[in-house]
Design an enzyme around this catalytic site. Structure first.
Site, PDB file in Angstrom:
ATOM      1  N   GLY A  44      -5.858   2.105  -9.675  1.00 38.24           N
ATOM      2  CA  GLY A  44      -5.088   0.819  -9.637  1.00 38.24           C
ATOM      3  C   GLY A  44      -5.353   0.159  -8.615  1.00 38.24           C
ATOM      4  CG  ASP A  58       5.296  -6.186  -5.124  1.00 40.27           C
ATOM      5  OD1 ASP A  58       4.406  -5.561  -5.380  1.00 40.27           O
ATOM      6  OD2 ASP A  58       5.803  -6.996  -6.055  1.00 40.27           O
ATOM      7  N   GLY A  89      -3.786  -2.268  -5.670  1.00 38.46           N
ATOM      8  CA  GLY A  89      -2.589  -2.763  -5.027  1.00 38.46           C
ATOM      9  C   GLY A  89      -2.705  -4.166  -4.286  1.00 38.46           C
TER      10      GLY A  89
END
Ligand SMILES: O=C(Nc1cc(-c2cc3c([nH]2)[C@]2(CCCNC2)CNC3=O)ccn1)c1cccc(C(F)(F)F)c1
Length: 318
Positions: free
Chosen positions: A19, A134, A21
């Site tokens: 992924g 977040d 970030g």
């Protein structure tokens, strides 16, 4: 205290990307000696990356926060990098797991247990004067695919310390007649996390978000207004059987006035969270709704990302 020896002496970096970030890419890596799998986050060494690593390392001991195993400071093609080795969360993201069990009933009690785990992580942060800022579905990952997997929070790219005046600037004593607000405004960063908790809880309970733009645009002006004015509801039939306690808790977390929003201590004391094992085992339609809304899920994620970006800017200017 990052290591300055080459990470590649100890780990094999695979080209499996896990992924992206805010500050860097996440790939899979394997420890050469133990053959154990880890997640590696590659950050360009700068002030933002230093803050992310420092804050994440400080809270890495919490059961519901992704643990940091090691941090290396290496130079690649003349660029200084911070390499963060984390435990490998092989269970994937929270809502993928709820969706994958769509057939077997997902109950309100299971939802309460999940919310309790996320609240433990947020309480761990807030009690150390750190705001995550977040908190969103793709930052909530499971350790394994097993039933006993543990849910953990990750990505401290926007995390910041919330120490306000009354702990830093003012001398160690304060004249008894000084009003608290005079000591500097209570920073609203922590209340970002509570708003996020409310949105995540809403989605866990029904499978769709409380706020979205109807015309498929990014954040429509109407959506922004609906967020600021707190225009959302608990539509039937998805919410018909959900307990009033759950709805009241969501209202307390989605309060539009950050100063009136519940604090994490109050959320942890709330009966629905504190006694999550006593919550009714009412079946929820979350799995089915997530499945039905699968194609628009990336837009839900984008809208939450934008709402958080707006909130961070708004609260910094308060
Ligand atoms: O994502 C996996 N493992 C993982 C991932 C992370 C991770 C850290 C960060 C992220 N993931 C994201 C990715 C994009 C979405 N936001 C979160 C951005 N920021 C981060 O700081 C940490 C630890 N283990 C995973 C999923 C399925 C299988 C496997 C594997 F097969 F490798 F076990 C790993």
């Amino acid at each position: 205290q990052p290591k300055t020896t080459p990470l590649v002496d100890d780990y094999l970096i695979s080209d499996t990307v896990l992924g992206l970030g805010i500050n860097g890419k996440v790939v899979e890596c394997t420890h050469k000696r133990t053959k154990q799998k880890y997640a590696l986050k590659v950050l360009l060494d700068n002030e933002k990356a230093r803050r992310e690593v420092d804050l994440h390392w400080r809270v890495s001991g919490c059961k519901h926060i992704v643990n940091i195993t090691d941090v290396y400071e290496n130079t690649y093609s003349g660029r200084k990098c911070l390499l963060v080795v984390m435990e490998c969360m092989a269970g994937g993201e929270l809502f993928q797991r709820i969706q994958d069990k769509a057939d077997s009933a997902f109950t309100e009690r299971e939802a309460a247990q999940i919310m309790h785990e996320i609240c433990v992580a947020i309480h761990y942060l807030h009690s150390r004067d750190i705001a995550h800022r977040d908190l969103k579905p793709e930052n909530l990952l499971y350790t394994t695919n097993q039933p006993n997997a543990i849910l953990k929070l990750t990505d401290f790219g926007f995390a910041k310390e919330t120490l306000s005046n009354d702990t830093l600037q003012t001398p160690c004593y304060t004249p008894y007649y000084v009003a608290p607000e005079v000591l500097g405004p209570e920073k609203y960063d922590k209340s970002c996390d509570i708003w996020s908790l409310g949105v995540v809880m809403y989605i866990i309970m029904c499978g769709f978000p409380p706020f979205y733009s109807f015309n498929g645009l990014a954040i429509s002006p109407g959506m922004k207004k609906r967020i600021r004015t707190g225009q959302y509801d608990f539509p039937d039939p998805e919410w018909t059987n959900v307990s009033q306690a759950a709805k009241d808790l969501i209202k307390g977390m989605l309060n539009v006035d950050p100063s009136k929003r519940l604090r994490i201590e109050e959320v942890m004391r709330n009966k629905w969270i504190a006694q999550y094992n006593a919550v009714p085992q009412t079946p929820l339609c979350t799995g089915r709704m997530l499945k039905e809304g699968e194609e628009t899920w990336p837009e839900v994620q984008e809208e939450m990302t934008r709402s958080l970006a707006t909130m961070r800017v708004d609260y910094d200017q308060m």
